[in-house]
Design an enzyme around this catalytic site. Sequence first.
Site, PDB file in Angstrom:
ATOM      1  N   HIS A   1       4.142   6.752  11.303  1.00  0.00           N
ATOM      2  CA  HIS A   1       5.486   6.165  11.296  1.00  0.00           C
ATOM      3  C   HIS A   1       6.587   7.221  11.390  1.00  0.00           C
ATOM      4  O   HIS A   1       7.714   6.894  11.777  1.00  0.00           O
ATOM      5  CB  HIS A   1       5.704   5.376   9.997  1.00  0.00           C
ATOM      6  CG  HIS A   1       5.250   3.961  10.038  1.00  0.00           C
ATOM      7  ND1 HIS A   1       5.624   3.082  11.025  1.00  0.00           N
ATOM      8  CD2 HIS A   1       4.479   3.243   9.176  1.00  0.00           C
ATOM      9  CE1 HIS A   1       5.097   1.885  10.784  1.00  0.00           C
ATOM     10  NE2 HIS A   1       4.383   1.958   9.670  1.00  0.00           N
TER      11      HIS A   1
ATOM     12  N   HIS B   1      -1.489   6.237   8.470  1.00  0.00           N
ATOM     13  CA  HIS B   1      -0.606   5.161   8.943  1.00  0.00           C
ATOM     14  C   HIS B   1       0.853   5.533   8.681  1.00  0.00           C
ATOM     15  O   HIS B   1       1.705   5.442   9.573  1.00  0.00           O
ATOM     16  CB  HIS B   1      -0.992   3.868   8.223  1.00  0.00           C
ATOM     17  CG  HIS B   1      -0.146   2.688   8.532  1.00  0.00           C
ATOM     18  ND1 HIS B   1      -0.607   1.601   9.247  1.00  0.00           N
ATOM     19  CD2 HIS B   1       1.139   2.376   8.220  1.00  0.00           C
ATOM     20  CE1 HIS B   1       0.337   0.699   9.354  1.00  0.00           C
ATOM     21  NE2 HIS B   1       1.417   1.152   8.738  1.00  0.00           N
ATOM     22  N   GLU B   2       1.147   5.952   7.443  1.00  0.00           N
ATOM     23  CA  GLU B   2       2.535   6.285   7.111  1.00  0.00           C
ATOM     24  C   GLU B   2       2.986   7.532   7.863  1.00  0.00           C
ATOM     25  O   GLU B   2       4.151   7.630   8.275  1.00  0.00           O
ATOM     26  CB  GLU B   2       2.678   6.492   5.599  1.00  0.00           C
ATOM     27  CG  GLU B   2       2.195   5.334   4.741  1.00  0.00           C
ATOM     28  CD  GLU B   2       2.727   3.980   5.180  1.00  0.00           C
ATOM     29  OE1 GLU B   2       3.891   3.908   5.621  1.00  0.00           O
ATOM     30  OE2 GLU B   2       1.982   2.989   5.062  1.00  0.00           O
TER      31      GLU B   2
ATOM     32  N   GLU C   1       4.373  -1.504  12.995  1.00  0.00           N
ATOM     33  CA  GLU C   1       3.148  -1.615  12.214  1.00  0.00           C
ATOM     34  C   GLU C   1       1.888  -1.578  13.073  1.00  0.00           C
ATOM     35  O   GLU C   1       0.885  -0.975  12.689  1.00  0.00           O
ATOM     36  CB  GLU C   1       3.192  -2.885  11.359  1.00  0.00           C
ATOM     37  CG  GLU C   1       4.360  -2.934  10.395  1.00  0.00           C
ATOM     38  CD  GLU C   1       4.432  -1.713   9.477  1.00  0.00           C
ATOM     39  OE1 GLU C   1       3.428  -1.001   9.313  1.00  0.00           O
ATOM     40  OE2 GLU C   1       5.517  -1.456   8.928  1.00  0.00           O
TER      41      GLU C   1
ATOM     42  N   GLY D   1       0.809  -1.200   0.000  1.00  0.00           N
ATOM     43  CA  GLY D   1       0.000   0.000   0.000  1.00  0.00           C
ATOM     44  C   GLY D   1       0.846   1.254   0.000  1.00  0.00           C
ATOM     45  O   GLY D   1       0.600   2.184  -0.757  1.00  0.00           O
ATOM     46  N   ALA D   2       1.860   1.286   0.858  1.00  0.00           N
ATOM     47  CA  ALA D   2       2.701   2.473   0.980  1.00  0.00           C
ATOM     48  C   ALA D   2       3.924   2.114   1.814  1.00  0.00           C
ATOM     49  O   ALA D   2       4.010   1.033   2.390  1.00  0.00           O
ATOM     50  CB  ALA D   2       1.921   3.620   1.630  1.00  0.00           C
ATOM     51  N   MET D   3       4.872   3.067   1.887  1.00  0.00           N
ATOM     52  CA  MET D   3       6.089   2.879   2.668  1.00  0.00           C
ATOM     53  C   MET D   3       6.497   4.194   3.294  1.00  0.00           C
ATOM     54  O   MET D   3       6.525   5.240   2.643  1.00  0.00           O
ATOM     55  CB  MET D   3       7.212   2.341   1.769  1.00  0.00           C
ATOM     56  CG  MET D   3       8.547   2.208   2.463  1.00  0.00           C
ATOM     57  SD  MET D   3       8.484   1.034   3.844  1.00  0.00           S
ATOM     58  CE  MET D   3       9.894   1.576   4.800  1.00  0.00           C
ATOM     59  N   GLU D   4       6.871   4.122   4.578  1.00  0.00           N
ATOM     60  CA  GLU D   4       7.089   5.295   5.410  1.00  0.00           C
ATOM     61  C   GLU D   4       8.471   5.894   5.279  1.00  0.00           C
ATOM     62  O   GLU D   4       9.043   6.393   6.269  1.00  0.00           O
ATOM     63  CB  GLU D   4       6.833   4.944   6.879  1.00  0.00           C
ATOM     64  CG  GLU D   4       7.838   3.969   7.518  1.00  0.00           C
ATOM     65  CD  GLU D   4       7.458   2.502   7.434  1.00  0.00           C
ATOM     66  OE1 GLU D   4       7.984   1.707   8.225  1.00  0.00           O
ATOM     67  OE2 GLU D   4       6.628   2.158   6.564  1.00  0.00           O
ATOM     68  N   ASN D   5       9.072   5.930   4.092  1.00  0.00           N
ATOM     69  CA  ASN D   5      10.370   6.582   3.941  1.00  0.00           C
ATOM     70  C   ASN D   5      10.308   7.977   4.556  1.00  0.00           C
ATOM     71  O   ASN D   5       9.377   8.736   4.309  1.00  0.00           O
ATOM     72  CB  ASN D   5      10.730   6.704   2.458  1.00  0.00           C
ATOM     73  CG  ASN D   5      10.499   5.424   1.702  1.00  0.00           C
ATOM     74  OD1 ASN D   5      11.015   4.370   2.054  1.00  0.00           O
ATOM     75  ND2 ASN D   5       9.696   5.499   0.651  1.00  0.00           N
TER      76      ASN D   5
END
Length: 864
Positions: free
Chosen positions: A304, A300-301, A323, A266-270
Site C-alpha cells: 500500500h 499487504h500493508e 485492497e 488486521g492492519a492499516m497502511e498509514n
Amino acid sequence: MPGTNLTRDEAATRAALLSVESASVELDLTVGDETFASTTVLRFSSTTPGVTTFADLVGATELSITLNGGELDPAEVYRDSRIELVGLQETNELRVTARLPYSRTGEGLHRFVDPADGRVYLYSQFEVPDARRVYTTFEQPDLKTVFTFTVRAPEAWKVVSNAVTPAPEPAGDGAATWAFPPTERMSTYITALVAGEYVEVRDTYAGSHGEIDLGLFCRASVQPYLDADELFELTKQGFAFFEEKFDFPYPFGKYDQLFVPEYNMGAMENAGCVTFRDEYLPRSRQTHAFYEQRANTVLHEMAHMWFGDLVTMKWWDDLWLNESFAEWASHWALVEATRYTEAWTGFTNARKNWAYRQDQLPSTHPIAADNHDLEAVEVNFDGITYAKGASTLKQLVAWVGIDGFLAGLRAYFKAHAFGNSTFADLLAALERESGRELGSWAQEWLQTSGVNTLTPVVTSGEDGTITAFSVRQSAAEEYPTLRRHRLGIGLYDLVDGRLVRRAADDGVGGYVEIDVRGEETEVAELVGVRRPDLLLLNDGDLTYAKIRLDEVSLATTVAHVDTIDDTLVRALLWGATWDMTRDAEMAGSDFVELVLRGLATETDMTAVGRLPTYAGTTVAYYTDPAHRAAVKTRWEEGLRGLLESAEPGSDRQLAFARAFAGAAHSDAALDLVAALLDGSTTVEGLVVDTDLRWALLTSLAASGRADEDEIAAELERDTTISGQERAAAARAARPTAEAKAAAWRDAVERDDVANETQRQVAYAFCRSDQADVLAPYLERYLETAEHIWESKGVQRASTVLIGMFPLPLVSPETLARVDEWLASSGANPAAKRYVAEGRSDMARALQAQARDGQARDGQAVSAG
C-alpha cells in the site's frame, strides 16, 4: 450518526472548489482521560471566491472557530459534524480548537489502559472517514495536503506519526512536546498518531535506493512475544522486492510498524506508521498458517505504501484497487521473496473461499463498486473488494504477462506520485505498456457481479476414451454475465494407490490450457484421450470461478483425496467440494467424511485450520436434523482420533486439539476436554498453554460444564486484556437464559464495553446447539436492526448484526419471519444488508439439509 455521511457528489463539488496547501494539527494528550485538545489550522485556496463549503469534525465540544481572522459562532455554523464555511476568499485560513473524546470503538483516537500493568496506550484509526474525530479535515481522499503534527504528551511516552519522530522538548509538569516535520502530501485517512508507554525496537534496511529506518512498537506487557528478528527480516525482504519490482524508492522516509490493542482489523497502511492488531504477537503457540497470514498482512500493508499511499484513489469507487492490488502483491511477494513459497495455496484455501461466499450473497456487488457515499464504502470492505479483486488481478497478470503488467505499474507510479488517480489511469498505463486492449476485460470482470460456474461435460466410449469434452459455463439468473477465462485442465490417474498427474508422454499429457468463452467451449485436445480418474478444471488456479467435478471425479476425490501430493490441487478440490456442499449438490455428511479422510494427511496448515471450520458448519447447519446426531458423533470421534494419532508437538496436533475442543459434545469427549484443562490427562507433545486453555474452557462453558466460578478462576490465571476478552466470550457461550441476557446487554445495549470485548461476546452468543435458549432473541435482533446503525455507529452495529444473527433458529418459519422483516423494515440499508446476508445463509442451510436428508434416505437427487 446524523451528518457523518458524505456523498460522492458532495466530495466532487468540494474537490473542484478547493486546493489544500497545508494542515497544521496540534494535539494535547495531557488534558484528561476522557478527552483531548485538538487545534487545526487549514490553509487552502478556493477557485470561486464568495462560495460556501464545509469542513468536517465529529464530536467536538468547547469549540472555537476562526475563518480568515473572523470568529464564527459554533452554534450557527457547526451542526451534523460539519463546519459551514461561508464567503470563502481566494486564499483562506481556518483555525479550529476543540475538545474531542477518546474512542472505545477503535475509530478515531482509541485509548486503552492495559489491565496487566496500568500503562496507557493510544492509537488512531482513520479509514474510511475518521480523521475528523481527531482534527478538523476535508475528509475525502482527493484533497491531499502536507500535514504538520505537534503533540503534547507525558514525557515518558513514545509518540509516533507519519513523519520522522523528533526529539521531544520538555514542556513542564511532566509533559513534553513532539514537533514533527511536515509529511509528504497525503490523504487524511492515512495520517496517523500512536502514543503511549510503548516499547520500541529499531533497525535499518540498507537497500539499493538508500537506507530506511525501521521501527517496531508494542505494549510493554507483550514485549516478550515481539519476535523482532523475524519481523525485521520479513520487512527487509519486502522492501528489497517491492523497490526493485516497482522501480520506485520507498516514498515516506522511515517505516514504523506498531502493534496495538483492541484493533478492529488486521492492519492499516498509514504512511510510514503502519498499525497492526497485537494478536499478531501471539503469547501462545501458533501453527505455520498463522505466521503465513501475518507475513501476508505485513507485505499487504507495505504494498500500500506505493499503491494507495503514494498514488491514491480519487474516490472510494476504486477502493477495490487499493485492497485487491495489495492482496495480490502480498501473495506474489510471499512466494517470490520469502520462505512462504506456497502462499497461493493458502490463498485458495482461505481467501478465495471468502470471495466465493461473498459473491453469492444478495449483497454482492461489482469489484469496482458504486460507492456513492461513505455508508456504501464502509460495508464494502469485503471478500469481493479483497479476494475476488486479487483473484481477478492474478488473472490479469496472466493475460498481459508479468513484464507488461510491471511496466504499466512503473509508469503509473511515476505519472501519479503523491497525487490521485482512477482505475482508468491504471488501465491506460497497462494498455500502453502491454499492447493489450483491456476495456472489454475490465467491463466483464470488474463492472459486473456474481461468480460463474464451470462444469466439465464429458462423454466416454466403451474403451474408456473420451469421445466428447466441453466446458459448460453458467451464471446465476440475476447476474447472467458469462466471462472469458484462461483455464487449466488437469488429468490425474490412480497409480500405485496415489493420484498423480498423467505423464507428459501419454497422449496430450496431464495438462491442457484453454480459453473459455460463452456457454459452451469444446476442448478438441481431449477427444480420443483415455479418460482419467480425476478431471480437474482450473488446475493451477488461474481463474476465478466455481468448479464442478463430474461423477467419476467426485467419487475419486472422496476416496483418494489423501493420496494427492500437490497442495494446490488439494486446495482446489477442497474448494470445489465445499462449494458443492453449500450449493446442496453434495450431501453434508459426505463432505464431513471427505474432510476427515483428507485431514489425516493434509500438509497445508491453512487447510488444516480452515477445513474443521467448514466441516463444523456443515455438521451444525448443512446436515439433516434427523440424522445430525450420528454425524456429530462421527465428527467428534474422528477429530479425537486425529488428535491422538498426530505427531507429538506438531502444528497438526495443535490444530486438531482446537478443532476437537470446538466439536466436543458427548460426555466422554467433554470429560477429555476437562481432563486436558486440569492436567489430569495429557497428550504427548501437546502443550496446554494459555490460548488453548481458553478454548478448552469455552467448550466446557458452552456445554454447561463450566460456570462463572471456573471462568473467574481462569481469569485469575490470565489477567491480561486477552484474558478478559476470552472470559467474556466464555460467559456469553453458556447455555443459560441468564448468560444470554448478560451477553445481549454487553454487546447490544451498553456503550462502555470496548470494541474487541464486544466482538468476542457477539460472536460467542449464537451456538448452533442452543436454539431453545436463543429463541427469544429473534424478535429482539430484528427490533435492534431497525435502529442500531444510527444509534451505535458502524463498528458496533456491524458487529452485532453479523455476529448475533440467529442462525441457530434455522427453520422455514424463521426464514419467513426474516423475509417479512426485510420486506417491511425501514432500517438503514447497511443494516438491512447484513440481515439479508444472514437470511441467505439460513436459506442455504435449509436447502443443504434437504439434500443431505435425501442422500441419507437413499433417494435420487438431481444436482442443483
